[in-house]
Design a protein around this motif. Sequence first.
Motif, short mmCIF file in Angstrom:
data_model
loop_
_atom_site.label_atom_id
_atom_site.label_comp_id
_atom_site.label_asym_id
_atom_site.label_seq_id
_atom_site.Cartn_x
_atom_site.Cartn_y
_atom_site.Cartn_z
N UNK A 134 1.32 10.25 -10.02
CA UNK A 134 0.87 10.39 -11.06
C UNK A 134 -0.51 11.51 -10.97
N UNK A 135 -0.96 12.01 -9.71
CA UNK A 135 -1.71 12.94 -9.39
C UNK A 135 -1.26 14.15 -8.89
N UNK A 136 -1.13 14.17 -7.52
CA UNK A 136 -0.59 15.26 -6.69
C UNK A 136 0.10 14.73 -5.55
N UNK A 137 1.18 15.47 -4.90
CA UNK A 137 1.70 14.64 -3.83
C UNK A 137 0.89 14.85 -2.36
N UNK A 138 -0.27 15.36 -2.44
CA UNK A 138 -0.97 15.49 -1.11
C UNK A 138 -2.45 14.97 -1.52
N UNK A 139 -2.59 14.02 -2.58
CA UNK A 139 -3.68 13.37 -2.84
C UNK A 139 -3.88 12.13 -1.80
N UNK A 140 -5.28 12.40 -1.42
CA UNK A 140 -5.78 11.29 -0.49
C UNK A 140 -5.69 9.82 -1.17
N UNK A 141 -5.06 8.82 -0.66
CA UNK A 141 -5.06 7.63 -1.22
C UNK A 141 -5.57 6.66 -0.35
N UNK A 142 -6.61 6.40 -0.09
CA UNK A 142 -6.85 5.35 0.97
C UNK A 142 -6.82 3.92 0.29
N UNK A 143 -6.47 3.14 1.38
CA UNK A 143 -6.63 1.41 0.73
C UNK A 143 -7.91 1.07 0.19
N UNK A 144 -7.71 0.46 -0.82
CA UNK A 144 -9.06 -0.10 -1.32
C UNK A 144 -9.57 -1.41 -0.88
N UNK A 145 -9.14 -1.69 0.28
CA UNK A 145 -9.43 -3.30 1.11
C UNK A 145 -10.95 -3.21 0.96
N UNK A 146 -11.86 -2.24 1.30
CA UNK A 146 -13.24 -2.55 1.25
C UNK A 146 -13.85 -1.92 0.15
N UNK A 147 -13.40 -1.15 -0.48
CA UNK A 147 -14.07 -0.52 -1.78
C UNK A 147 -13.60 -1.47 -3.07
N UNK A 148 -12.64 -2.05 -2.80
CA UNK A 148 -11.91 -3.04 -3.85
C UNK A 148 -11.31 -2.35 -5.18
N UNK A 149 -11.57 -0.95 -5.40
CA UNK A 149 -11.05 -0.32 -6.42
C UNK A 149 -11.13 1.24 -6.02
N UNK A 150 -10.24 1.90 -6.15
CA UNK A 150 -10.11 3.59 -6.18
C UNK A 150 -9.69 4.10 -7.70
N UNK A 151 -10.42 4.89 -8.29
CA UNK A 151 -9.99 5.62 -9.42
C UNK A 151 -9.27 6.90 -9.32
N UNK A 152 -8.58 7.18 -9.92
CA UNK A 152 -7.87 8.75 -9.97
C UNK A 152 -7.39 9.16 -11.28
N UNK A 159 0.87 -1.41 0.12
CA UNK A 159 -0.03 0.06 0.10
C UNK A 159 1.04 1.20 0.10
N UNK A 160 1.97 1.15 0.61
CA UNK A 160 2.98 2.23 0.56
C UNK A 160 3.47 2.63 -0.68
#
Length: 157
Positions: free
Chosen positions: A55-73, A45-46
């Motif tokens: 690929x986005x911004x240094x302060x992008x909130x990037x939660x673990x997709x453990x429960x959502x299964x997928x996160x899109x950016x 995850x790190x």
Amino acid sequence: MIHAADGDLRLSDEAATGRLGAAIAARLEPGDAVCLSGPLGAGKSTLARALVRALTTPDEDVPSPTFTLVQFYEGPRLKVAHFDLYRLSSPDEAYEIGLDEALEDGAAVIEWPQRLEGRLPPDRLDVEIALSEDGDERRVRLIPHGAWEGRGLEFGP
């Protein structure tokens, strides 16, 4: 610090993991996958967060997709989807939650790729992560497939 030894990279701290994530992100193209494997707590995850932030911004909130299964950016250069397949019961489920679509015009970061049971994307970089016995550093092996072969995966200090 990132050190290469015996075909493995040794990451001494979280900053080195971040630099590796940024270096991999710089080489990503549409249709590519980065498949992260290793035990719980090894740093998948790190590394995924560092890659997405590069690929986005240094302060992008990037939660673990453990429960959502997928996160899109949406990045300025490339879209990226972050998949956590740990909870899947069959490879078909990864495609039901949008793996094919993510690779059509963007890239995918996939944690627990072994859940795909031989249905891995052909253009991928396998990243195997392990902690050293004393837990002071991460050992990383990069294995290119398809379009990743010959893309220049040398990472120095």
